[in-house]
Structures are given as C-alpha cells and as structure tokens.
Design a protein around this motif. Structure first.
Motif: not given
Length: 176
Positions: A80-81, A44-54, A60-64
């Motif tokens: 996700l770039c 998980i990158g910096r400043n990523v918004g992940l709600p609890p229901m996600t 997997s990789l989620i970019g900044d």
C-alpha cells in the motif's frame, strides 16, 4: 559462471507484482523503505492507522499516512503506497494499491494493481474503471496533504496562544 541478482521489472502487470514480492522478500535489506520494520517481512510507514482487529501478513508494506479499517487483511504480498485508505473487512493480497487510492468496504483485491478508480487484474489481464466511489476511489488528502488531526492540533495551538498574543501588547502599553 556469472551469478545475477533477481531484478525488478514493470514489463507488465504480472512482472510488476512479482517485483513487489521480490522487493519485500529477497531485496528488502538492500532497499531503503521509508517504513519501519514491524515484524519479519512487514514494514509500516509513519502515521498509519491500524486498528487492533487488522491483520497484516508478511511480506507486506503499508506506506505513510495510510489508514486501514477494522477487520481488514493486508498481505501476503501487499504493498500500500502512501496515503491509502483500505476500508473495513477488505482483503488486499498479492496486490499494489498506489498512492492516494481508496479500497471500499468488504472488497477482495487479489493479484491486482489499484490506482484510484482503476483496477488492473493481472490474472485476468483486464483493466476496469470503477465509477462507484464506494468501491474504489481517490483519497483527496494523499500526497503530503495535512491530516485532520494535524489541522485540529494547529487550531488548538492558535487558540491557546491567543491570550498571550493579547497580553504582550497590553503589557507594553502599561509599561509606557
């Protein structure tokens, strides 16, 4: 006999997606992701918004600076770039969503590459340009743009500093 390591390829869409999975699984220790490990096979990158229901499923990789909506499922095999937005209840599986792309609400993206309004489905070998911005689109603030929260924090700091900026010249005048 000579042993070779699995390589990465962008020869075609199928090789590109396979390379993403290889990078996330067998080569992760050798690569320098800008994201942080958030579990086995999840970055998980910096400043990523992940709600609890996600739900994020390895690998997997989620970019900044990406934002994921409520009830979304990311992975397995999802990349996700930076600066992506995946809306509520969407699924991104074995796919790459390139920087600054928006994936609309309740969409299932599988075995695909998404770049703004364009979707390449690797299984079908088809590329589609989607005109409806509620389905696929471009996130304007991607690529280093400042977030709304950052702009608000800057304005609050400026307003808070205003009294000090007014008082300092006043004190200098009184001392004269």
């Amino acid at each position: 006999s000579v042993e070779t390591q699995a390589g990465l390829s962008a020869r075609d869409g199928e090789a590109y997606l396979a390379s993403q999975t290889t990078a996330l699984t067998t080569m992760a220790a050798q690569l320098q992701f800008t994201a942080f490990p958030a579990g086995e096979g999840i970055w998980i990158g910096r400043n990523v918004g992940l709600p609890p229901m996600t739900q994020v499923v390895a690998p997997s990789l989620i970019g900044d600076n990406s934002q994921i909506g409520r009830g979304a499922v990311i992975g397995p095999g999802a990349v996700l770039c930076a600066g992506c937005l995946v809306d509520d209840h969407s699924h991104v599986v074995n796919s790459v969503v390139l920087s600054g792309s928006y994936v609309g609400r309740q969409l299932d993206i599988e075995d695909s590459v998404v770049h703004h309004h364009r979707l390449l489905n690797v299984k079908l070998g088809a590329t589609v340009t989607v005109q409806d911005a509620f389905l696929l689109g471009h996130v304007e603030s991607a690529g280093g743009g400042e977030s709304l929260a950052g702009k608000v924090a800057y304005l609050v700091a400026r307003v808070a500093a205003l009294p000090a900026l007014l008082i300092v010249p006043l004190i200098a005048i009184v001392r004269m």
